[in-house]
Design an enzyme around this catalytic site. Structure first.
Site, mmCIF file in Angstrom:
data_model
loop_
_atom_site.group_PDB
_atom_site.id
_atom_site.type_symbol
_atom_site.label_atom_id
_atom_site.label_comp_id
_atom_site.label_asym_id
_atom_site.label_seq_id
_atom_site.Cartn_x
_atom_site.Cartn_y
_atom_site.Cartn_z
ATOM 1 N N ASP A 285 5.301 0.760 1.690
ATOM 2 C CA ASP A 285 4.350 -0.160 1.062
ATOM 3 C C ASP A 285 5.127 -1.450 0.864
ATOM 4 O OD1 ASP A 285 2.079 -1.176 -0.514
ATOM 5 O OD2 ASP A 285 1.544 0.943 -0.673
ATOM 6 N N HIS B 178 -0.922 -3.028 3.537
ATOM 7 C CA HIS B 178 0.193 -2.639 2.656
ATOM 8 C C HIS B 178 1.519 -2.678 3.421
ATOM 9 C CE1 HIS B 178 -1.853 -1.352 -1.068
ATOM 10 N NE2 HIS B 178 -2.846 -0.980 -0.291
ATOM 11 N N GLU C 240 -7.166 -0.611 2.251
ATOM 12 C CA GLU C 240 -7.010 -1.934 1.660
ATOM 13 C C GLU C 240 -6.346 -2.976 2.553
ATOM 14 O OE1 GLU C 240 -6.937 -1.149 -3.041
ATOM 15 O OE2 GLU C 240 -5.042 -0.674 -2.075
#
Ligand code: ACM
Ligand code: ZN
Length: 680
Positions: free
Chosen positions: A184, A261, A317
């Protein structure tokens, strides 16, 4: 790691002087499918208990029991063994346990089943002050195949020793999947030989604590930098961890986040981003072939270390922002006939899936992989509620449920004023336990694709190992029970057993939440409040958000006050910006007080207003200001709290309309969450 099993033995030795407690197989978590009591009890005082194992073809059970010498010792004469374990051949993970005064017999078709039977015994023997087990017959098997916990080792790195300690706890409660969120923006954590900057650079940062790192501009640094904090796992460490877990019938599922990410990747290797510059793109560039070379190389090394059938590829996301202006991404969309960036993401996921499938493995992705078309063989992890999961089930895909409301254990588990800073939310043990993955409306066919459930501990706000354990336990017990046991529930009984398991883990050095002293829900929310504005008509000058409308126009005057979170109780109403609403009391009346509550939960961008202004009017047109109440809280205060803004008009003040205006916080994207307007 073996230290945890020293304790049961120590407790048994002390038992002579302590009170004697006879436990029953119904005292454990997860609750066994069936327990039938018979006469007598099996004494636990003869520790270590002698054992014999039959049919354990690979020797795994014996090897495992040898790691617990304080509890088990091989029997000189197998026929006289106190614990007799037989693997009888066949399939599945069921076991039976027959407790008689002379012997405990565990039988299972597979080593996995026998291992679970053994864990039932180990848990029983470790109950505080246990000196005997009530005789009876246990028949048990798991309800779901996937019972998991996620470890976010990107936001805060955890040592292999920490993970082994958690694997021990997972084994004890029959959890069988450890999802490692390796990558991440906060740091890349797995050695990849072909891309050394991932671990020489992108695994390190000048600040140990995630929030400090964010506050200081989210920069990475070289491993050789004296300030370097963080770390990564070598392949040797990971292979050792995989084996340690496998010996305990736990699979490690590695997650490599794509395409979002990924700022640590696009900063270490800017050529994989749309801008070509470090510290710009959250997402990998889908237009460039170099990205797919990278992904195939990385996944090849990942699959070389992890035997898991499942490789998690993230998919959540992605901002997709850079893709819209990137000539490579645009060229890719044109060449492939992709109509939008959602389809561009699906193109990437499908291409990666094909590669992973070609190596005999399968992908798991977060539910965003449904957008733009789901890769044909993908398993979906449903986190934004269960909607995505249900959609995937209905199209014949395997699904693991991990809906935020129940399974996100980065949410606070008790009254926020007593808890460490968290991302927000309120998910106490009872809430996790109330989750039922098999929702009404799902068919038997759907159920066959419902693999199970998982709790996720995202660790932005969880800097230390102790804090992580505090967040996992006892909530992991609920995941274990929902995943394993039959769906009947009795929270009081579960709570009783959770207290016992908590005692055990605490005595073994786990930093579990103190369940015995739980505060619970916000007190005000437990009783209704009667007042002059209850049921009144509310006119909104600024509308509430569509996303957080709660009970629509009745929310603020329904006599019920919100709890610790706006997320699930439908009592807090959300406003993106300022607040301005007027209550009509029906007729002119004496006004003694007026008030409204707002919430502060900065981890979720929810802030108190800067000030709240109260006005009154007889006719709904001409208002006069009663008073302005200013917020007296430091805006950087990190915890969740609720503040009541109350005014007491001068004696004799009358009015029919009460208007309340609140100025939102300056932080871009800040929300206001309001509840009960109380007028008297
Ligand atoms: C997620 O919480 N972004 C999967
Ligand atoms: Zn691009």
């Amino acid at each position: 790691m073996k230290a945890q099993f020293l304790i049961p033995a120590a407790m048994l030795l002390m038992a002579a002087s302590a009170q004697a407690v006879t436990v029953t197989p119904a005292d454990i978590i997860p609750r066994p499918a069936s327990v039938t009591q018979t006469k007598g009890e099996f004494s636990l005082t003869a520790v270590p208990l002698t054992y014999a194992v039959k049919g354990d073809a690979h020797g795994g059970l014996k090897a495992y029991m040898e790691t617990l010498p304080e509890l088990f010792t091989p029997a000189a004469k197998p026929s006289k063994a106190l614990i007799y374990i037989a693997v009888t051949g066949g399939e599945g993970e069921s076991y039976t346990m027959d407790v008689t005064p002379r012997q405990i017999k565990i039988k299972a078709p597979t080593a996995a089943g026998a291992f679970y039977g053994l864990q039932s015994l180990i848990q029983l023997a470790g109950i505080k002050d246990a000196t005997a087990i009530e005789c009876g017959k246990v028949a048990d098997e798991p309800r779901f195949a996937h019972r998991g916990l996620l470890f976010d080792v990107s936001r805060h790195f955890r040592s292999p020793e920490f993970l082994k300690k958690q694997i021990d706890a997972m084994a004890l409660m029959k959890l069988n999947n450890l999802h490692l969120h390796f990558t991440d923006a906060a740091g890349w954590r797995m050695q990849i030989d072909r891309y050394p900057r991932l671990t020489e650079f992108a695994a390190w940062r000048p600040q140990a604590v995630w929030q400090d790192w964010v506050d200081n501009g989210s920069q990475y640094c070289d491993e050789s930098d004296p300030r370097a904090k963080g770390g990564y796992y070598t392949k040797e460490q990971l292979r050792d961890l995989v084996k340690y877990a496998a010996d305990r019938h736990i699979r490690i599922i590695p997650e490599i986040e794509i395409p979002g990410h990924s700022k640590e990747v696009t900063t270490a290797y800017p050529e994989l981003s749309c801008s070509g510059k470090p510290y710009v793109d959250e997402d990998l560039c889908i237009g460039k072939e170099a990205t797919f070379d990278f992904l195939e190389d990385v996944l090849t090394e990942v699959m070389d270390v992890f035997p898991s059938e499942y490789i998690h590829i993230g998919g959540d996301e992605a901002s997709k922002a850079g893709w819209r202006n990137c000539k490579d991404c645009q060229a890719r969309m044109k060449a492939e006939g992709l109509k939008d960036v959602d389809e561009l993401q699906s193109y990437a996921i499908e291409r990666v899936e094909k590669f992973v499938n070609s190596k005999g493995r399968s992908i798991i992705g977060w539910d965003e992989i449904l957008e733009g078309g789901l890769a044909p063989n993908a398993t979906v992890m449903s986190w934004r509620g269960t909607e995505g999961g249900i959609k995937a089930l209905k199209s014949g895909h395997d699904v693991i449920m991990t809906p935020g409301e129940f399974c996100y254990i980065d949410y606070t588990q008790d009254a926020p004023f007593r808890e460490p800073i968290s991302i927000g939310g309120y998910t106490p043990l009872s809430k996790v336990y109330s989750y039922e993955p098999l929702e009404p409306g799902l068919t038997d066919d759907d159920a066959r694709h419902l693999m199970g459930l998982q709790a996720n501990l995202w660790s932005e706000y969880v800097p230390s190992d102790e804090h992580a354990e505090y967040m996992y336990y006892p909530r992991a017990y609920a995941i274990a029970e929902i995943g394993w046991a039959t769906p009947e529930k009795n929270y009081d009984d579960f709570h009783r057993r959770a207290l016992m398991l908590n005692d055990r883990l605490t005595s073994e050095g786990y930093h579990a939440f103190d369940l015995a002293n739980e505060y619970g829900q916000r007190r005000e929310s437990l009783t209704e409040v009667d007042h002059a504005a209850r049921g009144a008509k509310v006119t909104y000058t600024i509308p509430y958000s569509d996303k957080y409308k709660a009970r629509m126009d009745s929310t603020l005057v329904d006599g019920v006050r919100g709890g610790w979170t706006y997320g699930s109780d439908n009592r807090w109403q959300g406003f993106a910006g300022d607040f301005d609403a007027t209550v009509d009391l029906g007729s002119v009346r004496q006004l003694h007080s007026a008030g409204i509550s707002f919430m502060h939960a900065p981890g979720a961008w929810v802030h108190l207003p800067q000030f709240v202004e109260f006005e009154v009017s007889d006719n709904g047109r001409d208002f006069k200001t009663v008073e302005t109440v200013w917020t007296d809280l430091d805006p950087v205060y990190g915890k969740i709290l609720m503040k009541n803004y109350v005014v007491t008009p001068a004696p004799g003040t009358q009015g029919r309309y009460v208007r309340i205006k609140a100025k939102g916080h300056d932080r871009p994207g800040a929300w206001l969450f309001a509840d009960e307007i109380i007028v008297n």
